[in-house]
Design a protein around this motif. Structure first.
Motif, PDB file in Angstrom:
ATOM      1  N   ILE A 586       0.839  -1.203   0.000  1.00  0.00           N
ATOM      2  CA  ILE A 586       0.000   0.000   0.000  1.00  0.00           C
ATOM      3  C   ILE A 586       0.875   1.255   0.000  1.00  0.00           C
ATOM      4  O   ILE A 586       0.618   2.221  -0.734  1.00  0.00           O
ATOM      5  N   GLY A 587       1.941   1.214   0.816  1.00  0.00           N
ATOM      6  CA  GLY A 587       2.822   2.378   0.881  1.00  0.00           C
ATOM      7  C   GLY A 587       3.455   2.682  -0.466  1.00  0.00           C
ATOM      8  O   GLY A 587       3.529   3.847  -0.886  1.00  0.00           O
ATOM      9  N   ARG A 588       3.909   1.659  -1.159  1.00  0.00           N
ATOM     10  CA  ARG A 588       4.551   1.887  -2.455  1.00  0.00           C
ATOM     11  C   ARG A 588       3.547   2.389  -3.484  1.00  0.00           C
ATOM     12  O   ARG A 588       3.839   3.302  -4.268  1.00  0.00           O
ATOM     13  N   ARG A 589       2.339   1.842  -3.473  1.00  0.00           N
ATOM     14  CA  ARG A 589       1.323   2.281  -4.440  1.00  0.00           C
ATOM     15  C   ARG A 589       0.931   3.747  -4.215  1.00  0.00           C
ATOM     16  O   ARG A 589       0.696   4.494  -5.169  1.00  0.00           O
ATOM     17  N   LEU A 590       0.881   4.167  -2.954  1.00  0.00           N
ATOM     18  CA  LEU A 590       0.566   5.574  -2.673  1.00  0.00           C
ATOM     19  C   LEU A 590       1.686   6.489  -3.162  1.00  0.00           C
ATOM     20  O   LEU A 590       1.428   7.586  -3.692  1.00  0.00           O
ATOM     21  N   ILE A 591       2.938   6.050  -2.991  1.00  0.00           N
ATOM     22  CA  ILE A 591       4.066   6.852  -3.481  1.00  0.00           C
ATOM     23  C   ILE A 591       3.996   6.986  -4.997  1.00  0.00           C
ATOM     24  O   ILE A 591       4.174   8.080  -5.563  1.00  0.00           O
ATOM     25  N   GLU A 592       3.732   5.872  -5.699  1.00  0.00           N
ATOM     26  CA  GLU A 592       3.671   5.913  -7.154  1.00  0.00           C
ATOM     27  C   GLU A 592       2.497   6.772  -7.630  1.00  0.00           C
ATOM     28  O   GLU A 592       2.594   7.463  -8.655  1.00  0.00           O
ATOM     29  N   ALA A 593       1.384   6.728  -6.898  1.00  0.00           N
ATOM     30  CA  ALA A 593       0.246   7.578  -7.276  1.00  0.00           C
ATOM     31  C   ALA A 593       0.605   9.051  -7.156  1.00  0.00           C
ATOM     32  O   ALA A 593       0.262   9.876  -8.027  1.00  0.00           O
ATOM     33  N   THR A 594       1.296   9.426  -6.080  1.00  0.00           N
ATOM     34  CA  THR A 594       1.723  10.815  -5.881  1.00  0.00           C
ATOM     35  C   THR A 594       2.668  11.245  -7.000  1.00  0.00           C
ATOM     36  O   THR A 594       2.579  12.372  -7.512  1.00  0.00           O
ATOM     37  N   GLN A 595       3.598  10.334  -7.385  1.00  0.00           N
ATOM     38  CA  GLN A 595       4.531  10.650  -8.465  1.00  0.00           C
ATOM     39  C   GLN A 595       3.818  10.898  -9.782  1.00  0.00           C
ATOM     40  O   GLN A 595       4.284  11.665 -10.628  1.00  0.00           O
ATOM     41  N   GLN A 596       2.673  10.230  -9.964  1.00  0.00           N
ATOM     42  CA  GLN A 596       1.895  10.404 -11.194  1.00  0.00           C
ATOM     43  C   GLN A 596       0.878  11.539 -11.081  1.00  0.00           C
ATOM     44  O   GLN A 596       0.099  11.762 -12.012  1.00  0.00           O
ATOM     45  N   GLY A 597       0.864  12.206  -9.944  1.00  0.00           N
ATOM     46  CA  GLY A 597      -0.073  13.297  -9.751  1.00  0.00           C
ATOM     47  C   GLY A 597      -1.456  12.839  -9.348  1.00  0.00           C
ATOM     48  O   GLY A 597      -2.414  13.615  -9.421  1.00  0.00           O
ATOM     49  N   GLY A 598      -1.593  11.601  -8.908  1.00  0.00           N
ATOM     50  CA  GLY A 598      -2.888  11.079  -8.510  1.00  0.00           C
ATOM     51  C   GLY A 598      -3.146  11.303  -7.030  1.00  0.00           C
ATOM     52  O   GLY A 598      -2.227  11.497  -6.237  1.00  0.00           O
ATOM     53  N   ARG A 599      -4.410  11.248  -6.636  1.00  0.00           N
ATOM     54  CA  ARG A 599      -4.793  11.457  -5.242  1.00  0.00           C
ATOM     55  C   ARG A 599      -5.640  10.292  -4.721  1.00  0.00           C
ATOM     56  O   ARG A 599      -6.425  10.466  -3.798  1.00  0.00           O
ATOM     57  N   ARG A 600      -5.503   9.118  -5.379  1.00  0.00           N
ATOM     58  CA  ARG A 600      -6.254   7.954  -4.928  1.00  0.00           C
ATOM     59  C   ARG A 600      -5.330   6.751  -4.827  1.00  0.00           C
ATOM     60  O   ARG A 600      -4.249   6.716  -5.434  1.00  0.00           O
ATOM     61  N   LEU A 601      -5.747   5.741  -4.085  1.00  0.00           N
ATOM     62  CA  LEU A 601      -4.982   4.496  -3.950  1.00  0.00           C
ATOM     63  C   LEU A 601      -5.149   3.679  -5.233  1.00  0.00           C
ATOM     64  O   LEU A 601      -6.252   3.221  -5.536  1.00  0.00           O
ATOM     65  N   PRO A 602      -4.093   3.491  -6.018  1.00  0.00           N
ATOM     66  CA  PRO A 602      -4.225   2.836  -7.327  1.00  0.00           C
ATOM     67  C   PRO A 602      -4.233   1.306  -7.215  1.00  0.00           C
ATOM     68  O   PRO A 602      -3.306   0.619  -7.650  1.00  0.00           O
ATOM     69  N   LEU A 603      -5.243   0.766  -6.623  1.00  0.00           N
ATOM     70  CA  LEU A 603      -5.433  -0.685  -6.544  1.00  0.00           C
ATOM     71  C   LEU A 603      -6.893  -0.994  -6.843  1.00  0.00           C
ATOM     72  O   LEU A 603      -7.784  -0.661  -6.055  1.00  0.00           O
ATOM     73  N   LEU A 604      -7.115  -1.620  -7.997  1.00  0.00           N
ATOM     74  CA  LEU A 604      -8.465  -1.955  -8.432  1.00  0.00           C
ATOM     75  C   LEU A 604      -8.586  -3.462  -8.593  1.00  0.00           C
ATOM     76  O   LEU A 604      -7.660  -4.114  -9.096  1.00  0.00           O
ATOM     77  N   PRO A 605      -9.693  -4.050  -8.208  1.00  0.00           N
ATOM     78  CA  PRO A 605      -9.864  -5.492  -8.392  1.00  0.00           C
ATOM     79  C   PRO A 605     -10.240  -5.825  -9.823  1.00  0.00           C
ATOM     80  O   PRO A 605     -10.942  -5.057 -10.487  1.00  0.00           O
TER      81      PRO A 605
END
Length: 714
Positions: A586-605
């Motif tokens: 979760i921590g890594r996905r949040l970092i990658e989202a911030t790097q891409q300018g996103g404001r959501r947790l990028p994990l979709l089923p």
């Protein structure tokens, strides 16, 4: 009138008793009753023939004519010794029952004139250093002299050349009953070199023990070779009844060589109450055992493929693999390999048995079975039919020092129907041999060798119990463990676990929340920009250093022969406990989202793989083994997303009604990867506050909940 005989002296183990059963069927069918039939039932061999038990005993005692079992190409066969105790009494006998043996000996003698002369020349040179009266120093000086070495080398060279030319000569010219033994004991490659099936050692001998010469000596134990009719000796009938019907025999021979076929009777350490014991042998067992071995005719075979060599192929014989049985170890993987002996339950004639063994070449699709696992899969998928109920597995391996023994490795049962789940193993066909080579390398880390053997054991188990999900989960966990070792930088040559079909999920589905949660985690996907443009961004790359351009391979750096894994910052799964690795993801996905300018947790089923509320409730309540869930998820990450979308059915869902508590629901709403919608269908984007996750990962749930409520209220 047909009589049924249950031969209690013949059992599937040891190998000697199995071969003895085949020898009895063969001899009775060829020399007494061509309509004889045999089969296995209740761990013993059954025989039907037109003779009573007394007639059967009388046949072997009075009319049995031994097959010419001769190996004149071996030094220990008796052909190169004067007055050999095994060969000479047969050669000078007068009884009609030994006429085929005498003809075989004569045929061999005709081809051995030059070789015998060469052998005498070698012995003559060696005898010069054994003359009586020579001191030890004189003998040593003679043996080390250049002239002696040159003469001995020349004599040896001529003997070996003649011996090499001898085997093709025997193959071309030998005809008659004595040819049967050669067809079972030796085959010739394209270049004329000899190859030997493991069942009969190296051309009819094992080390210094020559099977054929011992066969002739055992004939001398049960028959009076000097009599006109070759009558049985006084002890022969008791030995025969013990061999056939399992009766107690009190006067077995002690000290006689038994070879690789009687591991429990071979003597040596730990074979009695004392520290040492001599071997025990019923002579009829040895005779009938070799007579039965003649049914296994070998031939030369070439595997298709670059660099493959011609080898000796025998029915149901494969290379060795130290897995699938309790005592397995790396030292068991000798060059002699394994052989699986068929156990059939319907009466078969000798002709039918020979046809069965002649067709004993198992296939996996278009590929011949090369490994024990290949053979197990072929058997389980009815690649070998013919009414075989099971196979007795034997390995020709070293035990008791450097003694080669035919060790029983267990029983393999043929299923009544082909289990459809076994098709899943086809996904590993190309990857498993690479892994096995890597794990067998002398420089392979012990962890890789150990987990590869555990994987082999698990794969063997599913071939026998394909309908048990727990066995499949054991395979999946072993696959994940292999990748964990590879991710550490060791043994990554075979590459990651290859793409798996959706059938793996169905095969491993035990109805547990662990499996469903593992599938939901494994098939998570990324959506960094909120437009679904990057629809498939798998989480597997957070556990394995994968090549971005070729995600089915490892990312490596360095030159050929000195490659090493190129581990980037995205690899955060370190094989710790399930909670720690989940937090790292979760921590890594949040970092990658911030790097891409996103404001959501990028994990979709992925569709039909999302976790249910009931399973999540079990997870929150602490009723789920999270470590096992993550292990299964690691393996499921190899599933193909496109194949999963076409899969006919996802795993069964749990009963509805059980939901997580309110606090968890609040936290989940604050970390959603997609926007909520109001009653009018308008999107309500809830941006992720990383502080909520940081508080949760540090264990401060109260503050995390307060932050989540504040975010939702806003």
């Amino acid at each position: 009138m047909i009589h049924v005989h249950h031969l209690d002296g013949c059992a599937p183990t040891p190998l000697a008793h199995y071969l003895k059963a085949l020898g009895i069927l063969r001899l009775v069918a060829e020399q007494a009753d061509e309509n004889a039939r045999g089969w296995w039932e209740g761990e013993r061999f059954w025989l039907t023939a037109g003779m009573t038990a007394d007639d059967l005993t009388a046949f072997f005692r009075d009319r049995y004519a031994p097959t010419p079992i001769l190996s004149p190409w071996n030094k220990g066969s008796g052909f190169f010794a004067a007055n050999d105790p095994g060969l000479q009494p047969i050669e000078t006998s007068k009884a009609a029952r030994f006429s085929a043996l005498r003809a075989g000996i004569q045929a061999a003698r005709m081809l051995l004139v030059d070789l015998e002369q060469a052998d005498r020349a070698v012995r003559a040179v060696k005898a010069q250093a054994k003359v009586k009266g020579m001191t030890k120093a004189q003998k040593q000086a003679l043996r080390t002299s250049a002239e002696y070495k040159a003469r001995l080398a020349e004599a040896d060279r001529r003997f070996k050349k003649l011996k090499a030319d001898l085997m093709p000569c025997f193959r071309r010219t030998w005809r008659g009953p004595h040819r049967e033994w050669m067809d079972a004991a030796m085959v010739l490659a394209e270049d004329g070199s000899a190859m030997f099936p493991s069942l009969l050692g190296t051309g009819g001998n094992d080390g210094r023990l020559d099977f054929t010469n011992n066969f002739l000596q055992r004939l001398g134990d049960v028959f009076d070779l000097g009599s006109a009719d070759g009558a049985a000796t006084p002890q022969a009938e008791n030995w025969l009844k013990g061999s056939l019907f399992g009766l107690v025999v009190k006067d077995c021979q002690g000290g006689s060589a038994v070879g690789q076929y009687f591991p429990g009777w071979a003597g040596g350490a730990n074979n009695s109450n004392g520290p040492e014991a001599e071997s025990l042998l019923n002579p009829w067992d040895f005779l009938l055992m070799l007579e039965g071995a003649l049914v296994f005719t070998a031939h030369a075979a070439r595997r298709l493929g670059v660099g493959e060599q011609t080898r000796a192929a025998a029915p149901f014989a494969v290379t060795a693999n130290g897995s699938g049985y309790a005592s397995a170890s790396g030292s068991d993987e000798s060059t002699r390999g394994e052989q699986w002996m068929p156990i059939w339950s319907q009466p078969q004639s000798l002709a039918e048995l020979k046809r069965l063994l002649a067709e004993g070449r198992a296939q996996i699709g278009a590929k011949p079975a090369r490994e024990p696992l290949d053979l197990a899969r072929a058997v389980a998928r009815l690649g070998t039919a013919r009414g075989i109920g099971s196979f007795q597995r034997y390995g020709y391996i070293e035990r008791n020092g450097q003694s080669n023994l035919a060790v029983s490795l267990g029983r393999f049962t043929v299923p009544d129907q082909t289990p459809p789940q076994l098709a899943c193993l086809d996904d590993l066909d190309a990857w498993l041999p690479r892994l096995r080579r890597e794990a067998r390398d002398s420089h392979a880390p012990g962890r890789l060798t150990q987990i590869e053997r555990q994987l082999g054991d698990a794969l063997f188990a599913v071939t026998q119990h394909a309908d048990e999900p727990g066995r499949w989960q054991r395979v999946l966990l072993a696959l994940a463990a292999v990748e964990s070792v590879q991710a550490s930088g060791s043994g990554f040559g075979p590459g990651p676990v290859p793409t798996l079909r959706p059938g793996w999920v169905r095969a491993a589905d035990d109805g547990s929340p662990e499996l469903r949660l593992a599938l939901g985690l494994a098939l998570q996907q990324g959506d960094f920009d909120g437009t679904d443009a990057q629809w498939w961004n798998p989480i597997r790359r957070h556990w394995l250093p994968l090549d971005p351009k070729r995600p089915w391979t490892f990312a490596t750096t360095g030159s050929v022969g000195h490659l090493r894994l190129q581990v980037g910052p995205e690899v955060v799964g370190q094989g710790r406990d399930g909670v720690d690795d989940a937090i790292a993801l979760i921590g890594r996905r949040l970092i990658e989202a911030t790097q891409q300018g996103g404001r959501r947790l990028p994990l979709l089923p992925l569709a039909r793989a999302s976790a249910s509320a009931a399973d999540l409730a079990c997870l929150v309540a602490g009723e789920v083994d999270l470590d096992r869930t993550l292990g299964l998820a690691r393996a499921f990450m190899a599933l193909s997303a496109s194949d999963w979308r076409r899969a006919p059915q996802p795993p069964g869902a749990p009963a509805a009604g059980h939901v997580p508590d309110d606090a968890w629901l609040v936290l989940r709403l604050a970390l959603l990867p997609w926007p909520l919608k109001d009653p009018h269908g308008n999107a309500l984007p809830i941006t992720t506050d990383p502080a909520v996750f940081r508080r949760l990962s540090s264990g401060d749930a109260a503050t995390a909940l307060a932050l989540a409520l504040r975010r939702l209220s806003a």
